[in-house]
Motif scaffolding. Structure first.
Motif, PDB file in Angstrom:
ATOM      1  N   ASN A 311       4.257  -2.914  -3.750  1.00 34.65           N
ATOM      2  CA  ASN A 311       3.195  -3.933  -3.752  1.00 34.65           C
ATOM      3  C   ASN A 311       3.798  -5.335  -3.798  1.00 34.65           C
ATOM      4  O   ASN A 311       3.310  -6.263  -3.130  1.00 34.65           O
ATOM      5  N   GLN A 312       4.859  -5.491  -4.585  1.00 33.67           N
ATOM      6  CA  GLN A 312       5.528  -6.798  -4.659  1.00 33.67           C
ATOM      7  C   GLN A 312       6.190  -7.154  -3.320  1.00 33.67           C
ATOM      8  O   GLN A 312       6.125  -8.298  -2.858  1.00 33.67           O
ATOM      9  N   LEU A 313       6.811  -6.146  -2.679  1.00 31.88           N
ATOM     10  CA  LEU A 313       7.434  -6.399  -1.375  1.00 31.88           C
ATOM     11  C   LEU A 313       6.388  -6.733  -0.321  1.00 31.88           C
ATOM     12  O   LEU A 313       6.598  -7.618   0.522  1.00 31.88           O
ATOM     13  N   LYS A 314       5.249  -6.053  -0.368  1.00 32.46           N
ATOM     14  CA  LYS A 314       4.193  -6.331   0.602  1.00 32.46           C
ATOM     15  C   LYS A 314       3.657  -7.754   0.434  1.00 32.46           C
ATOM     16  O   LYS A 314       3.370  -8.460   1.418  1.00 32.46           O
ATOM     17  N   GLU A 315       3.546  -8.175  -0.800  1.00 29.51           N
ATOM     18  CA  GLU A 315       3.076  -9.547  -1.053  1.00 29.51           C
ATOM     19  C   GLU A 315       4.059 -10.554  -0.445  1.00 29.51           C
ATOM     20  O   GLU A 315       3.648 -11.550   0.164  1.00 29.51           O
ATOM     21  N   ARG A 316       5.345 -10.279  -0.562  1.00 27.48           N
ATOM     22  CA  ARG A 316       6.347 -11.175   0.021  1.00 27.48           C
ATOM     23  C   ARG A 316       6.256 -11.168   1.552  1.00 27.48           C
ATOM     24  O   ARG A 316       6.371 -12.207   2.202  1.00 27.48           O
ATOM     25  N   ILE A 317       6.030  -9.986   2.129  1.00 27.22           N
ATOM     26  CA  ILE A 317       5.897  -9.878   3.592  1.00 27.22           C
ATOM     27  C   ILE A 317       4.660 -10.627   4.068  1.00 27.22           C
ATOM     28  O   ILE A 317       4.693 -11.357   5.075  1.00 27.22           O
ATOM     29  N   ASP A 318       3.570 -10.470   3.350  1.00 32.46           N
ATOM     30  CA  ASP A 318       2.327 -11.169   3.702  1.00 32.46           C
ATOM     31  C   ASP A 318       2.508 -12.682   3.654  1.00 32.46           C
ATOM     32  O   ASP A 318       1.807 -13.434   4.347  1.00 32.46           O
ATOM     33  N   ASN A 319       3.465 -13.131   2.822  1.00 35.26           N
ATOM     34  CA  ASN A 319       3.725 -14.561   2.689  1.00 35.26           C
ATOM     35  C   ASN A 319       4.876 -15.030   3.577  1.00 35.26           C
ATOM     36  O   ASN A 319       5.419 -16.122   3.387  1.00 35.26           O
ATOM     37  N   ALA A 321       7.922 -13.205   4.454  1.00 36.77           N
ATOM     38  CA  ALA A 321       9.261 -12.609   4.359  1.00 36.77           C
ATOM     39  C   ALA A 321       9.487 -11.650   5.527  1.00 36.77           C
ATOM     40  O   ALA A 321       8.552 -11.050   6.052  1.00 36.77           O
ATOM     41  N   ASN A 322      10.757 -11.480   5.906  1.00 39.20           N
ATOM     42  CA  ASN A 322      11.103 -10.623   7.041  1.00 39.20           C
ATOM     43  C   ASN A 322      11.154  -9.155   6.602  1.00 39.20           C
ATOM     44  O   ASN A 322      11.906  -8.790   5.695  1.00 39.20           O
ATOM     45  N   PHE A 323      10.360  -8.290   7.263  1.00 35.20           N
ATOM     46  CA  PHE A 323      10.261  -6.878   6.888  1.00 35.20           C
ATOM     47  C   PHE A 323      11.626  -6.190   6.990  1.00 35.20           C
ATOM     48  O   PHE A 323      12.041  -5.441   6.092  1.00 35.20           O
ATOM     49  N   ALA A 324      12.348  -6.465   8.100  1.00 37.41           N
ATOM     50  CA  ALA A 324      13.623  -5.795   8.325  1.00 37.41           C
ATOM     51  C   ALA A 324      14.646  -6.151   7.244  1.00 37.41           C
ATOM     52  O   ALA A 324      15.394  -5.280   6.771  1.00 37.41           O
ATOM     53  N   GLU A 325      14.672  -7.432   6.844  1.00 40.81           N
ATOM     54  CA  GLU A 325      15.626  -7.848   5.814  1.00 40.81           C
ATOM     55  C   GLU A 325      15.314  -7.178   4.485  1.00 40.81           C
ATOM     56  O   GLU A 325      16.220  -6.744   3.761  1.00 40.81           O
ATOM     57  N   LEU A 326      14.033  -7.082   4.145  1.00 46.78           N
ATOM     58  CA  LEU A 326      13.653  -6.422   2.885  1.00 46.78           C
ATOM     59  C   LEU A 326      13.966  -4.936   2.940  1.00 46.78           C
ATOM     60  O   LEU A 326      14.357  -4.334   1.931  1.00 46.78           O
ATOM     61  N   ALA A 327      13.802  -4.326   4.113  1.00 45.51           N
ATOM     62  CA  ALA A 327      14.135  -2.907   4.255  1.00 45.51           C
ATOM     63  C   ALA A 327      15.627  -2.685   4.009  1.00 45.51           C
ATOM     64  O   ALA A 327      16.028  -1.723   3.333  1.00 45.51           O
ATOM     65  N   LYS A 328      16.466  -3.563   4.562  1.00 44.93           N
ATOM     66  CA  LYS A 328      17.909  -3.434   4.361  1.00 44.93           C
ATOM     67  C   LYS A 328      18.281  -3.523   2.883  1.00 44.93           C
ATOM     68  O   LYS A 328      19.187  -2.840   2.418  1.00 44.93           O
ATOM     69  N   GLN A 373       5.698  13.263   0.387  1.00 42.74           N
ATOM     70  CA  GLN A 373       6.577  14.121  -0.395  1.00 42.74           C
ATOM     71  C   GLN A 373       7.954  13.499  -0.600  1.00 42.74           C
ATOM     72  O   GLN A 373       8.717  13.930  -1.472  1.00 42.74           O
ATOM     73  N   PHE A 374       8.284  12.451   0.194  1.00 40.95           N
ATOM     74  CA  PHE A 374       9.597  11.821   0.096  1.00 40.95           C
ATOM     75  C   PHE A 374       9.616  10.632  -0.861  1.00 40.95           C
ATOM     76  O   PHE A 374      10.684  10.165  -1.240  1.00 40.95           O
ATOM     77  N   GLY A 375       8.449  10.128  -1.230  1.00 44.39           N
ATOM     78  CA  GLY A 375       8.360   8.963  -2.095  1.00 44.39           C
ATOM     79  C   GLY A 375       7.210   8.056  -1.670  1.00 44.39           C
ATOM     80  O   GLY A 375       6.180   8.527  -1.199  1.00 44.39           O
ATOM     81  N   TRP A 376       7.409   6.723  -1.833  1.00 44.25           N
ATOM     82  CA  TRP A 376       6.381   5.748  -1.464  1.00 44.25           C
ATOM     83  C   TRP A 376       6.895   4.878  -0.319  1.00 44.25           C
ATOM     84  O   TRP A 376       8.067   4.493  -0.294  1.00 44.25           O
ATOM     85  N   HIS A 377       6.002   4.578   0.638  1.00 39.43           N
ATOM     86  CA  HIS A 377       6.390   3.865   1.851  1.00 39.43           C
ATOM     87  C   HIS A 377       5.538   2.613   2.065  1.00 39.43           C
ATOM     88  O   HIS A 377       4.357   2.588   1.728  1.00 39.43           O
ATOM     89  N   LEU A 378       6.161   1.599   2.672  1.00 39.10           N
ATOM     90  CA  LEU A 378       5.445   0.547   3.389  1.00 39.10           C
ATOM     91  C   LEU A 378       5.733   0.783   4.867  1.00 39.10           C
ATOM     92  O   LEU A 378       6.886   1.026   5.251  1.00 39.10           O
ATOM     93  N   ILE A 379       4.707   0.716   5.702  1.00 40.61           N
ATOM     94  CA  ILE A 379       4.873   1.006   7.131  1.00 40.61           C
ATOM     95  C   ILE A 379       4.444  -0.217   7.940  1.00 40.61           C
ATOM     96  O   ILE A 379       3.397  -0.804   7.666  1.00 40.61           O
ATOM     97  N   LYS A 380       5.251  -0.557   8.923  1.00 40.71           N
ATOM     98  CA  LYS A 380       4.873  -1.620   9.846  1.00 40.71           C
ATOM     99  C   LYS A 380       4.921  -1.075  11.272  1.00 40.71           C
ATOM    100  O   LYS A 380       5.919  -0.479  11.686  1.00 40.71           O
ATOM    101  N   VAL A 381       3.818  -1.261  12.009  1.00 37.48           N
ATOM    102  CA  VAL A 381       3.766  -0.857  13.416  1.00 37.48           C
ATOM    103  C   VAL A 381       4.190  -2.046  14.272  1.00 37.48           C
ATOM    104  O   VAL A 381       3.623  -3.133  14.167  1.00 37.48           O
ATOM    105  N   LEU A 382       5.204  -1.822  15.112  1.00 36.37           N
ATOM    106  CA  LEU A 382       5.697  -2.886  15.983  1.00 36.37           C
ATOM    107  C   LEU A 382       4.969  -2.890  17.331  1.00 36.37           C
ATOM    108  O   LEU A 382       4.539  -3.945  17.803  1.00 36.37           O
ATOM    109  N   GLU A 383       4.847  -1.715  17.961  1.00 42.26           N
ATOM    110  CA  GLU A 383       4.166  -1.620  19.257  1.00 42.26           C
ATOM    111  C   GLU A 383       3.803  -0.177  19.549  1.00 42.26           C
ATOM    112  O   GLU A 383       4.261   0.742  18.879  1.00 42.26           O
ATOM    113  N   ARG A 384       2.994   0.009  20.585  1.00 39.84           N
ATOM    114  CA  ARG A 384       2.604   1.351  21.020  1.00 39.84           C
ATOM    115  C   ARG A 384       2.734   1.461  22.535  1.00 39.84           C
ATOM    116  O   ARG A 384       2.681   0.469  23.242  1.00 39.84           O
ATOM    117  N   ARG A 385       2.881   2.724  22.977  1.00 44.47           N
ATOM    118  CA  ARG A 385       2.950   2.955  24.416  1.00 44.47           C
ATOM    119  C   ARG A 385       2.478   4.382  24.714  1.00 44.47           C
ATOM    120  O   ARG A 385       2.495   5.256  23.839  1.00 44.47           O
TER     121      ARG A 385
END
Length: 431
Positions: A311-319, A321-328, A373-385
């Protein structure tokens, strides 16, 4: 409890004329119906399994086999399961209560119920929750045993895939069969008398099918296949997912027709073609390019901690922050070094909870914390095809077909070897 004549006379001699004997409730006495190595299976255990299976068959509308036949079939399955569970225990396979609770929660969610509602529904059907819980634990153990000792040892080479695709005829590639399956298993070191007895059993099953008996009922009465109590339905299979013996027997059959009794090294088999269909249309699917951040739970990170961190990371992304950098920096997944990039995902590539949340997002959107079953996730959709994956799908399906065929054959051999190595005393057979 029944009395002898002498005891009855002695009892009644002390009664006044106005006194009457009240009938006593007769309680059934439990007894051993099978011995498996150093453990026993009791009549009460068998009756409990019998009642559960009869309830399931009734709910599916399957005509019930004679109870004596069904009882013997179930005891054979219980013996095979017990042999495998003993081996799993000896070789260190365990399912702790936390893992079991998560599995039960997923089952409840699949039935669109919360845990308390699910428990109430089970008890309404006459199933004890404690017994159901242990049955699920055993199912998980058996699944892990098969995965460890059978599935993980199956290897499919690129050469096998190429050979599979090159040797399949066009007709085979474009044909799928919906099949019912009955298997009569033969022990590895079977005597000629045993083989003849098993053949006679298979011929009797076929005779009943030819006379119009319901396939599901005959399956429950005779089949040793894992899905016998579910009606023996294999579902849709293409020729590559079946042994050559089966393909040769069914390719000229029409829906509703049944093979003769087929003989292979591991037993006798009967197949019924329920339906068949072509599959020559292009396969176009919707794919999603997604990233995620995973926080795993453990002894140091609770479910609440993991969710709060996301939830804290999502708040930073909404404000901004770069999703990829936080993932790293924060993700516990192997994709962290790539900024959480999962590449192009096809339907079925991820677990259902993840896929449902991902499918609900528009490109550019980030999900709320999602549990799997693996834990908790934040998911970002980049594109679809939309992509025609016919060629890739053929290779994937060929690999899966070869693996499934190898796995089924290896597992049947595994169970047969476990059973042959065990000390088994089946007392129902002795009656």
């Amino acid at each position: 409890m029944a009395c002898t004549t002498d005891l009855a006379q002695a009892a009644t001699s002390t009664l006044t004329p106005a006194t009457t004997l009240s009938p006593q409730k007769i309680e059934p006495i439990d007894h051993i119906v099978a011995v498996v190595n150093d453990e026993v299976i009791t009549q009460f255990e068998l009756d409990d399994r019998l009642n559960k299976v009869m309830l399931q068959l009734k709910q599916k509308g399957t005509p019930l086999p004679p109870q004596q036949i069904l009882e013997k079939q179930l005891l054979e399955r219980m013996i095979n399961d017990r042999v495998q569970l003993q081996f799993a225990k000896q070789t260190g396979i365990r399912v702790d209560d936390a893992q079991l609770d998560k599995a039960l929660q997923r089952i409840a969610e699949e039935n669109k119920l919360n845990p308390s509602q699910f428990r109430a529904a089970l008890e309404k059907d006459g199933l004890k929750f404690s017994k159901f819980r242990e049955d699920i634990r055993n199912e998980i153990i058996l699944s892990r045993l098969r995965e460890r000792d059978v599935d993980n040892r199956i290897n499919v080479t690129d050469g096998e895939v190429a050979n599979f695709l090159s040797t399949q005829s066009t007709a085979d590639k474009n044909e799928e069969y919906n099949l019912g399956y009955i298997q009569i298993r033969v022990p590895e070191q079977a005597s000629p008398e045993q083989i003849n007895a098993k053949r006679a059993r298979a011929e009797q099953a076929l005779k009943e099918l030819k006379s119009g008996a319901d396939f599901r009922q005959v399956s429950a009465s005779y089949s040793d296949a894992a899905n016998a109590m579910e009606g023996g339905m294999l579902g849709w299979r293409n020729s590559g997912q079946l042994p050559g013996l089966f393909v040769d027997a069914i390719k000229s059959l029409q829906p509703g027709e049944t093979t003769s009794v087929l003989h292979s090294p591991n037993g006798f088999h009967i197949l019924k073609v329920l339906d068949k269909r072509g599959k020559d249309t292009p396969m176009v699917i919707s794919q999603t390019h997604a990233q995620h951040i995973l926080i795993k739970t453990n002894e140091l990170v609770s479910e609440t901690d993991a969710k709060n961190r996301l939830n804290q990371l999502k708040e930073r992304i909404d404000n901004g922050a770069n999703f990829a950098e936080l993932a790293k920096q924060h993700s516990d997944d192997g994709s962290a070094s790539k900024g959480g990039d999962l590449g192009w995902l096809s339907p079925g590539d991820t677990v259902p909870e993840f896929e449902r949340a991902m499918d609900a997002l528009k490109p550019g959107q980030v999900s709320k914390p999602i549990q799997s079953q693996f834990g908790w996730h934040l998911i970002k959709v980049l594109e679809r095809r939309n992509k025609d994956v016919s060629e890739e799908s053929q290779k994937l399906m060929a690999r899966q077909a070869i693996r499934a065929r190898k796995s089924d054959e290896a597992y049947q051999d595994f169970v047969r070897q476990m059973r042959d190595q065990a000390y088994v005393e089946n007392r129902l057979e002795e009656k």
